[in-house]
Design an enzyme around this catalytic site. Structure first.
Site, PDB file in Angstrom:
ATOM      1  CD  GLU A 119     -49.639 -57.539  34.452  1.00 23.10           C
ATOM      2  OE1 GLU A 119     -49.431 -56.320  34.539  1.00 23.10           O
ATOM      3  OE2 GLU A 119     -48.895 -58.379  34.972  1.00 23.10           O
ATOM      4  N   GLY A 259     -41.594 -61.540  29.112  1.00 23.31           N
ATOM      5  CA  GLY A 259     -40.428 -62.115  29.755  1.00 23.31           C
ATOM      6  C   GLY A 259     -40.822 -63.056  30.873  1.00 23.31           C
ATOM      7  CB  ALA A 260     -41.119 -63.550  33.875  1.00 25.39           C
ATOM      8  CG  MET A 261     -47.842 -63.153  34.968  1.00 26.13           C
ATOM      9  SD  MET A 261     -48.075 -61.359  34.926  1.00 26.13           S
ATOM     10  CE  MET A 261     -49.176 -61.130  36.310  1.00 26.13           C
ATOM     11  CG  ASN A 263     -48.996 -65.569  37.340  1.00 28.59           C
ATOM     12  OD1 ASN A 263     -49.724 -64.775  36.791  1.00 28.59           O
ATOM     13  ND2 ASN A 263     -48.153 -66.339  36.665  1.00 28.59           N
ATOM     14  CG  HIS A 295     -39.210 -57.237  37.088  1.00 24.38           C
ATOM     15  ND1 HIS A 295     -39.074 -55.882  36.855  1.00 24.38           N
ATOM     16  CD2 HIS A 295     -40.524 -57.515  36.850  1.00 24.38           C
ATOM     17  CE1 HIS A 295     -40.243 -55.380  36.499  1.00 24.38           C
ATOM     18  NE2 HIS A 295     -41.138 -56.350  36.477  1.00 24.38           N
ATOM     19  CD  GLU A 296     -41.759 -60.949  36.459  1.00 19.82           C
ATOM     20  OE1 GLU A 296     -42.826 -60.649  37.036  1.00 19.82           O
ATOM     21  OE2 GLU A 296     -41.377 -60.366  35.429  1.00 19.82           O
ATOM     22  CG  HIS A 299     -43.918 -57.477  40.056  1.00 21.61           C
ATOM     23  ND1 HIS A 299     -44.476 -56.218  40.155  1.00 21.61           N
ATOM     24  CD2 HIS A 299     -43.503 -57.594  38.755  1.00 21.61           C
ATOM     25  CE1 HIS A 299     -44.399 -55.607  38.992  1.00 21.61           C
ATOM     26  NE2 HIS A 299     -43.805 -56.415  38.124  1.00 21.61           N
ATOM     27  CD  GLU A 318     -44.911 -54.253  35.638  1.00 25.76           C
ATOM     28  OE1 GLU A 318     -43.677 -54.418  35.814  1.00 25.76           O
ATOM     29  OE2 GLU A 318     -45.726 -55.190  35.678  1.00 25.76           O
TER      30      GLU A 318
END
Length: 888
Positions: A119, A259-261, A263, A295-296, A299, A318
């Site tokens: 991303e 911070g993070a993703m 996937n 948060h992740e 998502h 987001e």
């Protein structure tokens, strides 16, 4: 010249790609990627256009036949293949070089491991494909690598099979059961410690949770695992959303831009948001880890199952997910508490979120890069991963929640998931669902005026005028909203007028003695109301108002706006002492502090106002330590600068230090008594719970006050706390004041001792760099010298943020000099050659150059012009510099 991409130029991708098969022959220096996919179209004859960047093309096959170079068109960013039929099978083989990929986008090396970050547009650095969020495909991924070097081969979804091969090679086959865009693709290869836990979902399914970290870090991942479980349970209970995979993996990476993703099923995290243990991790980091893990995970539904049609819709996922993360964190902070204590804990979370918004997003809304949460154009999408998209986007969602209430908002979200699951959609689709629910709840009303929040940049200002008729016991409140064009809007020709926004405005009425004042409005008698402001100017009438009311405005920060209302000092003092809304009470305290700090010349009478308010706070036994730690802290210089025009950082810093020291000295004995009381109250065993964290936060604040007050025992107390600390929060609180304020010999001794103790822990050493970068005495020469330290690596984003970003952002005295601006310029260009995304973020520190006093304004403009003239210059930095120089 950078290419500008416009939202209204969107066209659907002409091909459907239902399935993508990928094979990776993994290596640090060279990785070979072979892809196979079928393309289908209703427009036969349309060329197939695929994205690619910094990869070497080895071959292309169409329906099994190899293509010669003259049969396709290839440039640095696109591969175009002429096609004639409605359906074709495409195969592509290419090479990428992870070890040389310093951008940390696509497939890259960190240590001896391989990670991906796709991303927003990183997948094109892995293989040629339609790298856009509206192309959803199911992925089957075959990973092949050396078993010794890469014992773990991970990708999205479910592990179908794995086997050993010849020559110490092995393979793993992964299949993701859900169609996803390429930006959610991930692979990870390397040697890790793995923490695993099997739990039951609310429907009774068994799911495996796995957390991968560097060898030797296993004992630092328990908190992250517990945070993941808490997030999973919370999403089930609060939103009725269950994990849809049999396996969910989190991987810690030492080198990571963000911070993070999220996937799908394979989250890659910056190690700073995974690793935790009391000896090395502060309370704030514990909270941050819990929030980012949440948060992740959230998502998975708000971003993965329902994703964005294009990158202009970024806040669709987001903003909604940050709102969910904030709600999760607030509930976690209030966990185990009831009544006023729970409300106080949630208010602390609201204070922290609004403080971040005002510190990061409000200046953005007032600067040259100001943009709506759904931009109309961009040149480099990574430049729009901003506080506007995230934090302001979350405030937009919060306003929906405020207008609909919890029940209505939940009903709207259920409709949202039912209607759009598995699709790539727009912000308009989300707004439509919210509007349908609103009209069902409030017949005759719509959310039409709310659309402006997605279309307009800037922070609206609402002016408030109160007219009180004592004889008739009536009050008339006139609200006027203003939101002039800002930032990118000023580049439009002609400049478009802005329509009024729908603003939910929560306010309360207080008696002069601070007790709630019950009044009547539209048939309701209460002391708090939610007003619907949707015109440029509106009047609201209140009856049976028995006394001239003190207004408690914008309670809970019900909208991301600025309020213009002239309070008397006595009214603010009443609100600061007695407002029953904890956020509004804190806001009144902040406004009193700002009046003193920003006055042309603060008098002893001004200071006495703050002293009186702080005395009242310290005597209020109902306030939690966490709340007091926020209420007794002055607004930072950065916060005050954001509200000053023109900005004079040196004058403001000097005044801030003077008043801070005066307050500290006045309460010197009070601080000592409170410090001793808090020390006695703190449990001997460390717990990262909100109540204990509040005690530690207040004690560290009080320790700093003792140092500022120059109490004769202050440094001895700091050294004692440092030596006795059994957790990083206590050690860091003492270390911070010693490094910032102790005499040079003691300071140097502490720096050496701390480094020797923690030199093998990268995250702690990041802090070691950062605490020096922000010290009052630290200057450019010291920054340059520290950047030559053997432990400093510009390529690592965490290390760059620790020293370079901290110095340029928070060391107000040193950075606002000619030498400081030179240092900033040099670091922007050095980072741009390695990692344009990180360089662009550093460049944003001074995109508001035109708002400073002279000669700082001219000095900054000269540096920006020098950056703009540098060649080569990335699109990331070029866009920011050009827009900053265009809008003065």
């Amino acid at each position: 010249m950078n290419q500008t991409i416009f939202r209204d130029a969107y066209r659907p991708y002409p091909y459907h790609i239902p399935h993508l098969w990928l094979r990776f022959d993994l290596g640090l220096a060279k990785t070979t990627v072979r892809s196979r996919f079928t393309v289908q179209t209703e427009q036969p004859g349309t060329p197939l256009c695929l994205d690619g960047e910094d990869i070497q093309l080895l071959g292309i096959w169409v329906d099994g036949q190899p293509l010669k170079p003259e049969q396709y068109d290839l440039d640095h960013h696109a591969l175009r293949i002429p096609l004639t039929q409605a359906s074709h099978q495409i195969e592509i083989e290419s090479i990428c070089e992870p070890a040389k990929n310093t951008t940390l986008m696509g497939l890259y090396q960190s240590g001896q491991q391989l990670f991906t970050q796709c991303e927003a547009e990183g997948f094109r650095r892995i293989t040629w494909f339609a790298d856009r969020p509206d192309v959803l495909s199911r992925y089957t991924v075959e990973l092949v690598g050396d078993k010794s070097q890469f014992p773990y081969l991970l990708s999205n979804g479910n592990l179908i099979e794995q086997e050993d091969l010849a020559n110490n090679q092995h393979r793993a086959l992964w299949e993701d059961p859900f169609a996803k865009p390429s930006y959610l693709f991930a692979i990870v290869a390397g040697d890790f410690d793995c923490r695993e836990q099997v739990i039951q979902t609310q429907s009774g399914r068994s799911v495996t949770l796995q957390l991968y970290s560097d060898k030797g870090d296993y004992d630092k991942t328990e908190w992250a695992m517990q945070s993941l479980i808490q997030a999973l349970r919370w999403d089930e209970q609060r939103f009725g959303l269950e994990l849809d995979l049999d396996r969910y993996m989190v991987v810690s990476a030492a080198d990571f831009n963000m911070g993070a993703m999220e996937n799908k099923g394979l989250n890659v995290f910056n190690a700073a948001y995974v690793l935790a243990q009391p000896e090395t991790t502060t309370d704030q980091s514990y909270q941050d880890i819990e929030a980012v893990i949440g948060h992740e995970y959230f998502h998975n539904w708000t971003g993965n199952r329902v994703t964005c049609r294009d990158w202009f819709q970024l806040s669709l996922k987001e903003g909604l997910t940050v709102f969910r993360e904030q709600a999760f964190s607030a509930d976690r902070m209030a966990h185990g508490l009831t009544g006023a204590a729970a409300l106080s804990a949630q208010a602390v979370k609201r204070i922290d979120d609004v403080s971040l918004l005002r510190l990061a997003q409000f200046p953005e809304d007032a600067g040259p890069m100001a943009h709506p949460i759904r931009p109309n154009s961009y040149e480099e999408i990574s430049n729009f991963y901003t506080a506007t998209i995230y934090e302001k986007g979350a405030e937009i969602i919060r306003m929906f929640h405020t207008l609909l209430g919890e029940t209505g908002f939940q009903a709207a979200l259920r409709t949202y998931f039912d209607r759009f699951d598995g699709q790539a959609i727009t912000c308009d689709d989300f707004m439509q669902v919210m509007d349908e629910q609103y009209q069902a709840q409030f017949p005759g009303l719509t959310l039409a005026a709310f659309r402006g929040w997605y279309e307009q940049a800037g922070t609206p200002k609402v002016s408030v005028h109160l007219h009180y008729d004592a004889a008739q016991q009536r009050a008339c409140l006139t609200l006027t909203q203003q939101n002039p064009p800002v930032g990118i809007e000023l580049l439009e020709q002609p400049i478009r007028p802005k329509a009024p926004l729908l603003i939910p405005f929560k306010l309360g009425f207080l008696q002069p003695n601070g007790t709630p004042l019950v009044v009547e409005h539209e048939g309701q008698r209460q002391h708090e109301f939610l007003l619907r402001l949707d015109q440029e100017q509106q009047q609201f009438h209140f009856e049976q108002v028995s006394a001239r009311p003190i207004l408690s405005l914008l309670r809970d920060f019900s909208a991301p706006i600025q309020v213009d209302y002239t309070y008397s000092t006595s009214d603010l003092m009443t609100l600061a002492k007695a407002d029953d809304n904890a956020f509004a009470r804190w806001q009144a305290i902040q406004e009193l502090a700002q009046q003193t700090l920003c006055a042309p010349s603060a008098t002893q009478a001004d200071l006495q106002v703050l002293i009186t308010v702080w005395e009242q706070l310290l005597q209020d036994k109902q306030l939690s330590p966490a709340y007091l730690s926020r209420a007794l802290a002055l607004p930072s210089v950065r916060q005050l600068l954001a509200q000053q025009r023109p900005m004079d950082p040196h004058a403001l810093t000097q005044k801030h230090r003077h008043i801070e020291q005066q307050l500290a000295q006045h309460f010197q004995q009070t601080w000592l008594t409170l410090y001793q009381q808090l020390t006695q109250r703190l449990p001997t065993q460390y717990r990262p719970c909100a109540s204990d964290a509040g005690l530690r936060a207040l004690r560290n604040l009080v320790l700093k006050q003792l140092v500022l007050a120059q109490h004769p025992d202050a440094f001895a107390l700091a050294q004692e706390q440092y030596q006795k600390a059994n957790n990083m929060t206590d050690q860091w609180g003492a270390f911070n004041v010693l490094v910032h304020y102790a005499p040079p010999a003691l300071r140097q001794q502490q720096l050496l001792q701390f480094y020797e103790q923690w030199q093998h822990n990268a995250l702690v050493i990041d802090r070691w760099f950062g605490v020096q970068a922000t010290a009052p005495y630290f200057d450019v020469a010291q920054a340059q010298a520290l950047s030559q330290h053997p432990a400093f690596h510009l390529r690592n984003p965490n290390r760059a943020r620790a020293l370079i970003f901290q110095f340029c952002t928070h060391n107000i005295t040193a950075i606002h000099t000619e030498a400081g601006y030179d240092f900033w310029q040099q670091q922007v260009l050095a980072l741009d050659a390695l990692n344009p995304e990180i360089a662009a973020r550093l460049c944003r520190v001074f995109d508001n150059w035109a708002q400073y006093v002279e000669p700082l304004r001219s000095q900054l403009k000269q540096r920006l012009q020098s950056i703009a003239a540098h060649q080569p210059l990335s699109t990331n930095v070029s866009e920011i510099v050009r827009k900053a120089l265009t809008i003065e």
